[in-house]
Design an enzyme around this catalytic site. Structure first.
Site, PDB file in Angstrom:
ATOM      1  NE  ARG A 132      38.520  33.587  33.241  1.00 11.86           N
ATOM      2  CZ  ARG A 132      37.426  33.443  34.006  1.00 11.86           C
ATOM      3  NH1 ARG A 132      36.222  33.703  33.500  1.00 11.86           N
ATOM      4  NH2 ARG A 132      37.546  33.042  35.245  1.00 11.86           N
ATOM      5  CE  LYS A 143      42.863  30.101  40.707  1.00 13.07           C
ATOM      6  NZ  LYS A 143      41.995  29.582  39.620  1.00 13.07           N
ATOM      7  NE  ARG A 182      33.144  32.591  38.922  1.00 17.31           N
ATOM      8  CZ  ARG A 182      34.455  32.461  38.795  1.00 17.31           C
ATOM      9  NH1 ARG A 182      35.190  32.103  39.837  1.00 17.31           N
ATOM     10  NH2 ARG A 182      35.046  32.681  37.651  1.00 17.31           N
TER      11      ARG A 182
HETATM   12  P1  AP5 Z   1      35.938  29.503  42.319  1.00 17.48           P
HETATM   13  O1  AP5 Z   1      36.330  29.095  43.669  1.00 17.48           O
HETATM   14  O2  AP5 Z   1      35.356  30.860  42.121  1.00 17.48           O
HETATM   15  O3  AP5 Z   1      37.107  29.210  41.265  1.00 17.48           O
HETATM   16  P2  AP5 Z   1      38.512  29.922  41.074  1.00 17.48           P
HETATM   17  O4  AP5 Z   1      39.516  28.842  40.925  1.00 17.48           O
HETATM   18  O5  AP5 Z   1      38.726  30.960  42.108  1.00 17.48           O
HETATM   19  O6  AP5 Z   1      38.254  30.542  39.644  1.00 17.48           O
HETATM   20  P3  AP5 Z   1      38.514  32.002  39.048  1.00 17.48           P
HETATM   21  O7  AP5 Z   1      37.630  32.135  37.854  1.00 17.48           O
HETATM   22  O8  AP5 Z   1      38.428  33.042  40.118  1.00 17.48           O
HETATM   23  O9  AP5 Z   1      39.984  31.848  38.591  1.00 17.48           O
HETATM   24  P4  AP5 Z   1      40.720  32.698  37.561  1.00 17.48           P
HETATM   25  O10 AP5 Z   1      42.083  32.235  37.776  1.00 17.48           O
HETATM   26  O11 AP5 Z   1      40.197  32.634  36.185  1.00 17.48           O
HETATM   27  O12 AP5 Z   1      40.348  34.200  37.998  1.00 17.48           O
HETATM   28  P5  AP5 Z   1      41.161  35.326  38.755  1.00 17.48           P
HETATM   29  O13 AP5 Z   1      40.188  36.097  39.533  1.00 17.48           O
HETATM   30  O14 AP5 Z   1      42.348  34.760  39.431  1.00 17.48           O
HETATM   31  O15 AP5 Z   1      34.866  28.410  41.791  1.00 17.48           O
HETATM   32  C1  AP5 Z   1      34.215  28.568  40.547  1.00 17.48           C
HETATM   33  C2  AP5 Z   1      32.738  28.146  40.686  1.00 17.48           C
HETATM   34  O16 AP5 Z   1      32.682  26.754  40.943  1.00 17.48           O
HETATM   35  C3  AP5 Z   1      32.003  28.827  41.840  1.00 17.48           C
HETATM   36  O17 AP5 Z   1      30.693  29.074  41.469  1.00 17.48           O
HETATM   37  C4  AP5 Z   1      32.057  27.774  42.966  1.00 17.48           C
HETATM   38  O18 AP5 Z   1      30.966  27.887  43.836  1.00 17.48           O
HETATM   39  C5  AP5 Z   1      32.020  26.479  42.181  1.00 17.48           C
HETATM   40  N1  AP5 Z   1      32.758  25.384  42.817  1.00 17.48           N
HETATM   41  C6  AP5 Z   1      33.953  25.450  43.453  1.00 17.48           C
HETATM   42  N2  AP5 Z   1      34.326  24.234  43.891  1.00 17.48           N
HETATM   43  C7  AP5 Z   1      33.344  23.377  43.516  1.00 17.48           C
HETATM   44  C8  AP5 Z   1      33.164  21.968  43.670  1.00 17.48           C
HETATM   45  N3  AP5 Z   1      34.047  21.203  44.295  1.00 17.48           N
HETATM   46  N4  AP5 Z   1      32.039  21.419  43.141  1.00 17.48           N
HETATM   47  C9  AP5 Z   1      31.125  22.193  42.491  1.00 17.48           C
HETATM   48  N5  AP5 Z   1      31.241  23.528  42.313  1.00 17.48           N
HETATM   49  C10 AP5 Z   1      32.335  24.108  42.826  1.00 17.48           C
HETATM   50  O19 AP5 Z   1      41.726  36.195  37.557  1.00 17.48           O
HETATM   51  C11 AP5 Z   1      40.862  36.940  36.705  1.00 17.48           C
HETATM   52  C12 AP5 Z   1      41.682  37.693  35.664  1.00 17.48           C
HETATM   53  O20 AP5 Z   1      42.515  38.672  36.316  1.00 17.48           O
HETATM   54  C13 AP5 Z   1      42.663  36.845  34.852  1.00 17.48           C
HETATM   55  O21 AP5 Z   1      42.039  36.226  33.753  1.00 17.48           O
HETATM   56  C14 AP5 Z   1      43.689  37.898  34.442  1.00 17.48           C
HETATM   57  O22 AP5 Z   1      43.221  38.694  33.398  1.00 17.48           O
HETATM   58  C15 AP5 Z   1      43.790  38.764  35.678  1.00 17.48           C
HETATM   59  N6  AP5 Z   1      44.834  38.282  36.606  1.00 17.48           N
HETATM   60  C16 AP5 Z   1      44.631  37.770  37.849  1.00 17.48           C
HETATM   61  N7  AP5 Z   1      45.795  37.395  38.410  1.00 17.48           N
HETATM   62  C17 AP5 Z   1      46.751  37.677  37.490  1.00 17.48           C
HETATM   63  C18 AP5 Z   1      48.167  37.486  37.468  1.00 17.48           C
HETATM   64  N8  AP5 Z   1      48.829  36.932  38.508  1.00 17.48           N
HETATM   65  N9  AP5 Z   1      48.848  37.873  36.364  1.00 17.48           N
HETATM   66  C19 AP5 Z   1      48.214  38.436  35.321  1.00 17.48           C
HETATM   67  N10 AP5 Z   1      46.881  38.624  35.264  1.00 17.48           N
HETATM   68  C20 AP5 Z   1      46.149  38.248  36.340  1.00 17.48           C
HETATM   69 MG    MG Z   2      38.911  33.066  42.081  1.00 11.18          MG
END
Ligand code: AP5
Ligand code: MG
Length: 201
Positions: A157, A25, A139
């Protein structure tokens, strides 16, 4: 209502970038922001900023995030409303990591409806669970996010995603707003699948 800055509310686009942890994302958001003149809102990034700044909210969120659980709905809903109110000069918003529960999805619908608008489309990046772990482990060696550091947190997660977030697929599908892009492939391949979807709006 005037919170949607300098444009008529109805013209603004509201995209949800949906998908499990590690789906890509954040990676895909930057290209979308540039192509469609959107403001990217990642609730995860906003929460990590609060943690870094040591705010009261950040202190509370830290424990939940490091356990792989969600923070309370009202916390993130408040953050989203605040961004909608303050950001100007864009054609729309790209929500990443929000909504993450059905309650958040409903709150977003109500917030937008109160302002004469609605979700434009949900763009989902889908990858299998095994790939999530692989990508997040990779990552972890680069970014040092606390919730990437141990496998039990990553597994929680993923479980949290399946239990609390995945039900949104049926919710948005029933409204005809759910569009899925295969997240397996190179970053460029996934990007072009996303553009194929969003170019139509
Ligand atoms: P990346 O692009 O970083 O993936 P992402 O989908 O952004 O993953 P996140 O881990 O950020 O998602 P998340 O939902 O767990 O975390 P968030 O910050 O929202 O890609 C991942 C890796 O893969 C990178 O190294 C990238 O380079 C690589 N990659 C990407 N595409 C690729 C491809 N095509 N091929 C190969 N490699 C690739 O949330 C964190 C925490 O915050 C949650 O767990 C929760 O506790 C809290 N939180 C956040 N939002 C809320 C909410 N709305 N409600 C309640 N709690 C919340
Ligand atoms: Mg993210």
């Amino acid at each position: 209502m005037s919170w949607i800055n300098d444009r008529a509310p109805i013209q603004m686009k509201y995209y949800i970038l949906f998908g499990p942890p590690g789906a890509g994302k954040g990676t895909q958001a930057s290209a979308m922001v540039e192509r469609y003149n959107l403001h990217h809102i990642s609730t995860g990034d906003l929460l990590r900023k609060e943690i870094k700044a040591g705010t009261e909210l950040g202190i509370k969120a830290k424990t939940l995030i490091e356990a792989g659980s969600l923070v309370p709905d009202e916390v993130v809903e408040g953050m989203i409303e605040n961004e909608f109110k303050t950001v100007k000069g864009v054609d729309g918003f790209l929500l990443d990591g929000f909504p993450r529960t059905l309650a958040q999805a409903q709150a977003l619908d109500e917030l937008l409806a109160r302002n004469g608008s609605e979700v434009t489309a949900v763009v989902s990046i889908m990858i299998p669970d095994e790939m999530i772990i692989e990508r997040i482990r990779h990552r972890a060696t680069i970014e040092g996010r606390a919730d990437d550091a141990n496998v039990d947190t990553i597994k929680n997660r993923i479980a949290t995603y399946h239990r609390q977030t995945e039900p949104e697929i049926a919710y948005y599908d029933a409204k005809g707003k759910y569009y899925q892009a295969d997240g397996v492939g190179t970053i460029e391949e996934v990007r072009s699948r996303i553009f194929d979807i969003v170019d139509k709006f």
